[in-house]
Design a protein around this motif. Sequence first.
Motif, PDB file in Angstrom:
ATOM      1  N   MET A   1       0.713  -1.071   0.102  1.00  0.00           N
ATOM      2  CA  MET A   1       0.152   0.323  -0.292  1.00  0.00           C
ATOM      3  C   MET A   1       0.808   1.054  -0.087  1.00  0.00           C
ATOM      4  O   MET A   1       1.389   1.411   0.361  1.00  0.00           O
ATOM      5  CB  MET A   1      -0.532   0.006   1.471  1.00  0.00           C
ATOM      6  CG  MET A   1      -2.490   0.107   1.080  1.00  0.00           C
ATOM      7  SD  MET A   1      -3.206   0.316   2.275  1.00  0.00           S
ATOM      8  CE  MET A   1      -4.562   0.341   1.111  1.00  0.00           C
ATOM      9  N   THR A   2       0.842   2.504  -0.892  1.00  0.00           N
ATOM     10  CA  THR A   2       1.107   3.033  -0.800  1.00  0.00           C
ATOM     11  C   THR A   2       0.499   4.417   0.845  1.00  0.00           C
ATOM     12  O   THR A   2      -0.056   4.289   0.721  1.00  0.00           O
ATOM     13  CB  THR A   2       0.712   4.197  -2.157  1.00  0.00           C
ATOM     14  OG1 THR A   2      -0.682   4.646  -1.690  1.00  0.00           O
ATOM     15  CG2 THR A   2       0.962   3.732  -3.363  1.00  0.00           C
ATOM     16  N   ALA A   3       1.381   5.384   1.013  1.00  0.00           N
ATOM     17  CA  ALA A   3       1.601   5.939   1.892  1.00  0.00           C
ATOM     18  C   ALA A   3       1.115   6.907   1.517  1.00  0.00           C
ATOM     19  O   ALA A   3       0.899   7.740   0.174  1.00  0.00           O
ATOM     20  CB  ALA A   3       3.022   6.811   2.599  1.00  0.00           C
ATOM     21  N   PRO A   4      -0.159   8.044   2.368  1.00  0.00           N
ATOM     22  CA  PRO A   4      -1.353   8.838   1.841  1.00  0.00           C
ATOM     23  C   PRO A   4      -0.554  10.115   1.741  1.00  0.00           C
ATOM     24  O   PRO A   4       0.988  10.511   2.339  1.00  0.00           O
ATOM     25  CB  PRO A   4      -2.216   9.266   3.366  1.00  0.00           C
ATOM     26  CG  PRO A   4      -1.303   7.737   4.841  1.00  0.00           C
ATOM     27  CD  PRO A   4       0.161   7.556   3.657  1.00  0.00           C
ATOM     28  N   LEU A   5      -1.268  11.449   1.163  1.00  0.00           N
ATOM     29  CA  LEU A   5      -0.583  12.087   0.327  1.00  0.00           C
ATOM     30  C   LEU A   5      -0.660  12.571   1.090  1.00  0.00           C
ATOM     31  O   LEU A   5      -1.285  13.289   2.127  1.00  0.00           O
ATOM     32  CB  LEU A   5      -0.784  12.256  -1.250  1.00  0.00           C
ATOM     33  CG  LEU A   5      -1.156  11.217  -2.289  1.00  0.00           C
ATOM     34  CD1 LEU A   5      -1.394  12.003  -3.340  1.00  0.00           C
ATOM     35  CD2 LEU A   5       0.505  11.788  -2.924  1.00  0.00           C
TER      36      LEU A   5
ATOM     37  N   PHE B   1      -6.488  12.253 -19.654  1.00  0.00           N
ATOM     38  CA  PHE B   1      -7.341  12.008 -19.119  1.00  0.00           C
ATOM     39  C   PHE B   1      -7.163  10.558 -18.967  1.00  0.00           C
ATOM     40  O   PHE B   1      -8.022  10.067 -17.652  1.00  0.00           O
ATOM     41  CB  PHE B   1      -8.329  11.875 -20.191  1.00  0.00           C
ATOM     42  CG  PHE B   1      -8.683  13.614 -20.291  1.00  0.00           C
ATOM     43  CD1 PHE B   1      -9.123  14.369 -19.021  1.00  0.00           C
ATOM     44  CD2 PHE B   1      -8.298  14.241 -21.557  1.00  0.00           C
ATOM     45  CE1 PHE B   1      -9.361  15.707 -19.038  1.00  0.00           C
ATOM     46  CE2 PHE B   1      -8.825  15.578 -21.721  1.00  0.00           C
ATOM     47  CZ  PHE B   1      -9.793  16.341 -20.405  1.00  0.00           C
ATOM     48  N   VAL B   2      -7.050   9.406 -19.913  1.00  0.00           N
ATOM     49  CA  VAL B   2      -6.330   8.330 -18.794  1.00  0.00           C
ATOM     50  C   VAL B   2      -4.915   7.529 -18.928  1.00  0.00           C
ATOM     51  O   VAL B   2      -5.198   7.300 -17.634  1.00  0.00           O
ATOM     52  CB  VAL B   2      -6.444   7.417 -20.480  1.00  0.00           C
ATOM     53  CG1 VAL B   2      -6.820   5.279 -20.328  1.00  0.00           C
ATOM     54  CG2 VAL B   2      -8.118   8.126 -21.193  1.00  0.00           C
ATOM     55  N   LEU B   3      -4.448   7.694 -19.446  1.00  0.00           N
ATOM     56  CA  LEU B   3      -2.888   7.598 -18.762  1.00  0.00           C
ATOM     57  C   LEU B   3      -2.007   8.637 -18.147  1.00  0.00           C
ATOM     58  O   LEU B   3      -1.147   9.006 -17.750  1.00  0.00           O
ATOM     59  CB  LEU B   3      -1.735   7.255 -19.805  1.00  0.00           C
ATOM     60  CG  LEU B   3      -2.685   6.222 -20.775  1.00  0.00           C
ATOM     61  CD1 LEU B   3      -1.499   6.277 -21.869  1.00  0.00           C
ATOM     62  CD2 LEU B   3      -2.597   4.324 -20.471  1.00  0.00           C
ATOM     63  N   GLY B   4      -2.768  10.369 -17.800  1.00  0.00           N
ATOM     64  CA  GLY B   4      -2.199  10.744 -16.778  1.00  0.00           C
ATOM     65  C   GLY B   4      -1.770  10.610 -15.274  1.00  0.00           C
ATOM     66  O   GLY B   4      -2.410   9.786 -15.200  1.00  0.00           O
ATOM     67  N   THR B   5      -0.877  11.413 -14.820  1.00  0.00           N
ATOM     68  CA  THR B   5      -0.431  10.922 -13.620  1.00  0.00           C
ATOM     69  C   THR B   5      -2.217  10.866 -12.853  1.00  0.00           C
ATOM     70  O   THR B   5      -2.559  11.775 -13.023  1.00  0.00           O
ATOM     71  CB  THR B   5       0.711  12.577 -12.649  1.00  0.00           C
ATOM     72  OG1 THR B   5       1.276  12.297 -14.288  1.00  0.00           O
ATOM     73  CG2 THR B   5       0.892  12.356 -11.416  1.00  0.00           C
ATOM     74  N   GLY B   6      -2.026   9.905 -12.054  1.00  0.00           N
ATOM     75  CA  GLY B   6      -2.959   9.645 -10.833  1.00  0.00           C
ATOM     76  C   GLY B   6      -3.930   9.581 -12.113  1.00  0.00           C
ATOM     77  O   GLY B   6      -4.932   8.811 -10.909  1.00  0.00           O
TER      78      GLY B   6
ATOM     79  N   GLU C   1      -2.980   4.117 -11.673  1.00  0.00           N
ATOM     80  CA  GLU C   1      -2.283   3.496 -10.558  1.00  0.00           C
ATOM     81  C   GLU C   1      -2.167   2.507 -10.722  1.00  0.00           C
ATOM     82  O   GLU C   1      -1.503   1.470  -9.908  1.00  0.00           O
ATOM     83  CB  GLU C   1      -3.369   4.956  -9.386  1.00  0.00           C
ATOM     84  CG  GLU C   1      -2.615   6.245  -9.876  1.00  0.00           C
ATOM     85  CD  GLU C   1      -1.293   6.335  -9.334  1.00  0.00           C
ATOM     86  OE1 GLU C   1      -1.484   5.992  -7.886  1.00  0.00           O
ATOM     87  OE2 GLU C   1      -1.100   7.133  -9.568  1.00  0.00           O
ATOM     88  N   ARG C   2      -3.605   1.837 -10.772  1.00  0.00           N
ATOM     89  CA  ARG C   2      -3.444   0.192 -11.203  1.00  0.00           C
ATOM     90  C   ARG C   2      -2.562  -0.110 -11.395  1.00  0.00           C
ATOM     91  O   ARG C   2      -2.173  -1.809 -11.079  1.00  0.00           O
ATOM     92  CB  ARG C   2      -5.128   0.049 -11.807  1.00  0.00           C
ATOM     93  CG  ARG C   2      -6.696   0.281 -11.304  1.00  0.00           C
ATOM     94  CD  ARG C   2      -7.764  -0.735 -11.218  1.00  0.00           C
ATOM     95  NE  ARG C   2      -7.700  -0.218 -13.244  1.00  0.00           N
ATOM     96  CZ  ARG C   2      -8.671   1.040 -13.764  1.00  0.00           C
ATOM     97  NH1 ARG C   2      -8.975   1.711 -12.545  1.00  0.00           N
ATOM     98  NH2 ARG C   2      -8.766   1.205 -14.676  1.00  0.00           N
TER      99      ARG C   2
END
Length: 100
Positions: free
Chosen positions: A1-5, A71-76, A81-82
């Motif tokens: 799991m990633t750390a919260p931002l 819109f599809v591959l952008g950051t976040g 992310e998946r």
Amino acid sequence: MTAPLTPEAIEQLARKRAGAKLGWYLHAVLFVVVNIVVFSMSRYGFGNRPWSVYPLLGWGLGLALHGVSVFVLGTGSGLRERMVQKERERLLRQRDNEQR
């Protein structure tokens, strides 16, 4: 799991995403305006053949790819992310198997 931002990271990511989307919207507006001019030149000015379809298709492809990247591959984006999470899990499994 990633750390919260952190709040700072959230602000930075939000600004980056908004900037990318604004860039695409500007690109789309310029696409429409320029292609109206090019179509007008093709239809009423230079020659009697509809040559304006070629720049429209080429630039349209570029605009579509720009949209996919924003819109599809952008950051976040959810897809990105998946994919990152799956790759992270695969690498962790690989590391754990090598340590055994």
